[in-house]
Design a protein around this motif. Sequence first.
Motif, mmCIF file in Angstrom:
data_model
loop_
_atom_site.group_PDB
_atom_site.id
_atom_site.type_symbol
_atom_site.label_atom_id
_atom_site.label_comp_id
_atom_site.label_asym_id
_atom_site.label_seq_id
_atom_site.Cartn_x
_atom_site.Cartn_y
_atom_site.Cartn_z
ATOM 1 N N PHE A 204 109.080 -1.471 54.735
ATOM 2 C CA PHE A 204 108.731 -2.421 53.700
ATOM 3 C C PHE A 204 109.674 -2.236 52.533
ATOM 4 O O PHE A 204 110.380 -1.259 52.428
ATOM 5 C CB PHE A 204 107.254 -2.287 53.302
ATOM 6 N N SER A 205 109.672 -3.202 51.650
ATOM 7 C CA SER A 205 110.481 -3.104 50.444
ATOM 8 C C SER A 205 109.610 -3.476 49.250
ATOM 9 O O SER A 205 108.621 -4.179 49.388
ATOM 10 C CB SER A 205 111.704 -4.020 50.516
ATOM 11 N N VAL A 206 109.987 -2.966 48.074
ATOM 12 C CA VAL A 206 109.222 -3.213 46.859
ATOM 13 C C VAL A 206 110.154 -3.798 45.814
ATOM 14 O O VAL A 206 111.266 -3.321 45.627
ATOM 15 C CB VAL A 206 108.600 -1.894 46.327
ATOM 16 N N SER A 207 109.698 -4.846 45.139
ATOM 17 C CA SER A 207 110.455 -5.463 44.061
ATOM 18 C C SER A 207 109.533 -5.668 42.862
ATOM 19 O O SER A 207 108.340 -5.864 43.021
ATOM 20 C CB SER A 207 111.001 -6.830 44.490
ATOM 21 N N VAL A 208 110.095 -5.611 41.672
ATOM 22 C CA VAL A 208 109.335 -5.852 40.453
ATOM 23 C C VAL A 208 109.899 -7.096 39.786
ATOM 24 O O VAL A 208 111.104 -7.245 39.638
ATOM 25 C CB VAL A 208 109.437 -4.644 39.491
ATOM 26 N N LEU A 209 109.021 -8.002 39.385
ATOM 27 C CA LEU A 209 109.414 -9.242 38.728
ATOM 28 C C LEU A 209 108.679 -9.395 37.413
ATOM 29 O O LEU A 209 107.576 -8.908 37.247
ATOM 30 C CB LEU A 209 109.041 -10.446 39.606
ATOM 31 N N GLY A 210 109.272 -10.110 36.486
ATOM 32 C CA GLY A 210 108.571 -10.533 35.283
ATOM 33 C C GLY A 210 108.714 -9.630 34.084
ATOM 34 O O GLY A 210 109.337 -8.585 34.126
ATOM 35 N N ASN A 211 108.102 -10.081 32.993
ATOM 36 C CA ASN A 211 108.075 -9.362 31.715
ATOM 37 C C ASN A 211 106.623 -9.053 31.381
ATOM 38 O O ASN A 211 105.712 -9.684 31.875
ATOM 39 C CB ASN A 211 108.685 -10.218 30.612
ATOM 40 N N GLY A 212 106.408 -8.132 30.483
ATOM 41 C CA GLY A 212 105.037 -7.802 30.095
ATOM 42 C C GLY A 212 104.340 -7.072 31.216
ATOM 43 O O GLY A 212 104.537 -5.893 31.414
ATOM 44 N N PHE A 213 103.522 -7.766 31.965
ATOM 45 C CA PHE A 213 102.876 -7.208 33.143
ATOM 46 C C PHE A 213 103.574 -7.775 34.374
ATOM 47 O O PHE A 213 103.179 -8.799 34.918
ATOM 48 C CB PHE A 213 101.387 -7.560 33.194
ATOM 49 N N PRO A 214 104.632 -7.123 34.805
ATOM 50 C CA PRO A 214 105.384 -7.657 35.943
ATOM 51 C C PRO A 214 104.598 -7.595 37.237
ATOM 52 O O PRO A 214 103.689 -6.796 37.393
ATOM 53 C CB PRO A 214 106.613 -6.746 36.001
ATOM 54 N N ALA A 215 104.958 -8.462 38.142
ATOM 55 C CA ALA A 215 104.340 -8.488 39.463
ATOM 56 C C ALA A 215 105.076 -7.528 40.379
ATOM 57 O O ALA A 215 106.277 -7.327 40.256
ATOM 58 C CB ALA A 215 104.403 -9.901 40.031
ATOM 59 N N LEU A 216 104.340 -6.947 41.278
ATOM 60 C CA LEU A 216 104.910 -6.068 42.288
ATOM 61 C C LEU A 216 104.860 -6.812 43.605
ATOM 62 O O LEU A 216 103.793 -7.234 44.045
ATOM 63 C CB LEU A 216 104.105 -4.767 42.381
ATOM 64 N N ILE A 217 105.999 -7.021 44.212
ATOM 65 C CA ILE A 217 106.067 -7.718 45.481
ATOM 66 C C ILE A 217 106.360 -6.704 46.575
ATOM 67 O O ILE A 217 107.325 -5.953 46.502
ATOM 68 C CB ILE A 217 107.164 -8.808 45.469
ATOM 69 N N ILE A 218 105.499 -6.684 47.576
ATOM 70 C CA ILE A 218 105.675 -5.784 48.714
ATOM 71 C C ILE A 218 105.901 -6.640 49.947
ATOM 72 O O ILE A 218 105.066 -7.471 50.295
ATOM 73 C CB ILE A 218 104.434 -4.885 48.909
ATOM 74 N N GLU A 219 107.034 -6.427 50.577
ATOM 75 C CA GLU A 219 107.351 -7.164 51.795
ATOM 76 C C GLU A 219 107.282 -6.206 52.978
ATOM 77 O O GLU A 219 107.790 -5.092 52.911
ATOM 78 C CB GLU A 219 108.744 -7.766 51.699
ATOM 79 N N THR A 220 106.637 -6.658 54.043
ATOM 80 C CA THR A 220 106.492 -5.809 55.217
ATOM 81 C C THR A 220 107.037 -6.522 56.446
ATOM 82 O O THR A 220 107.281 -7.726 56.437
ATOM 83 C CB THR A 220 105.020 -5.450 55.463
ATOM 84 N N GLU A 221 107.184 -5.751 57.494
ATOM 85 C CA GLU A 221 107.591 -6.322 58.776
ATOM 86 C C GLU A 221 106.410 -6.235 59.729
ATOM 87 O O GLU A 221 105.474 -5.469 59.509
ATOM 88 C CB GLU A 221 108.774 -5.530 59.343
ATOM 89 N N LYS A 222 106.472 -6.997 60.792
ATOM 90 C CA LYS A 222 105.426 -6.973 61.798
ATOM 91 C C LYS A 222 105.342 -5.578 62.411
ATOM 92 O O LYS A 222 106.362 -4.981 62.762
ATOM 93 C CB LYS A 222 105.729 -8.007 62.883
ATOM 94 N N ARG A 223 104.133 -5.042 62.534
ATOM 95 C CA ARG A 223 103.946 -3.717 63.093
ATOM 96 C C ARG A 223 104.029 -3.741 64.619
ATOM 97 O O ARG A 223 103.591 -4.696 65.265
ATOM 98 C CB ARG A 223 102.585 -3.150 62.695
ATOM 99 N N THR A 224 104.563 -2.660 65.149
ATOM 100 C CA THR A 224 104.596 -2.507 66.606
ATOM 101 C C THR A 224 103.186 -2.163 67.089
ATOM 102 O O THR A 224 102.313 -1.795 66.301
ATOM 103 C CB THR A 224 105.558 -1.380 67.026
ATOM 104 N N ASP A 225 102.968 -2.244 68.402
ATOM 105 C CA ASP A 225 101.662 -1.883 68.955
ATOM 106 C C ASP A 225 101.330 -0.420 68.641
ATOM 107 O O ASP A 225 100.187 -0.091 68.314
ATOM 108 C CB ASP A 225 101.629 -2.120 70.470
ATOM 109 N N GLU A 226 102.328 0.460 68.712
ATOM 110 C CA GLU A 226 102.111 1.874 68.400
ATOM 111 C C GLU A 226 101.712 2.045 66.932
ATOM 112 O O GLU A 226 100.804 2.818 66.616
ATOM 113 C CB GLU A 226 103.381 2.669 68.700
ATOM 114 N N GLU A 227 102.371 1.323 66.041
ATOM 115 C CA GLU A 227 102.040 1.398 64.613
ATOM 116 C C GLU A 227 100.636 0.860 64.345
ATOM 117 O O GLU A 227 99.916 1.381 63.497
ATOM 118 C CB GLU A 227 103.067 0.629 63.788
ATOM 119 N N LYS A 228 100.243 -0.168 65.086
ATOM 120 C CA LYS A 228 98.896 -0.722 64.931
ATOM 121 C C LYS A 228 97.834 0.291 65.352
ATOM 122 O O LYS A 228 96.806 0.436 64.686
ATOM 123 C CB LYS A 228 98.742 -2.000 65.748
#
Length: 118
Positions: free
Chosen positions: A1-25
């Motif tokens: 996954f990756s994390v990004s911060v956007l905005g001023n004041g109270f910025p938003a945190l965006i978390i992007e993930t990838e589809k999990r494998t069967d083992e990860e599930k």
Amino acid sequence: FSVSVLGNGFPALIIETEKRTDEEKLLAEAHRTLETTFDEAKTVSALKSFINRVVVNENMCPYTKDADISATGLEMRGVGPGAVGYRFSPTTDACMVMSSFWNIVCEMMSVPEDELSS
């Protein structure tokens, strides 16, 4: 996954993930089962014990004199003592941990320091 911060004041945190494998599930499901055994009172108690043993007794932070109040002795610098905030999140999922962390960051930014300290 990756994390990004956007905005001023109270910025938003965006978390992007990838589809999990069967083992990860399967692993995630096992972790979710484990999460049901986590106890907030025991967790906070253990953390306070750690703070008292290491931070207070070993003087790791000269501004923390007990596990419940921090920022003591900083009044001359304009910082008043405040209650230490202990937050609990019974998760083992990295995205949920980041989400909980970010919610706490936003809480600390919006609450006066005499009500919630780090």
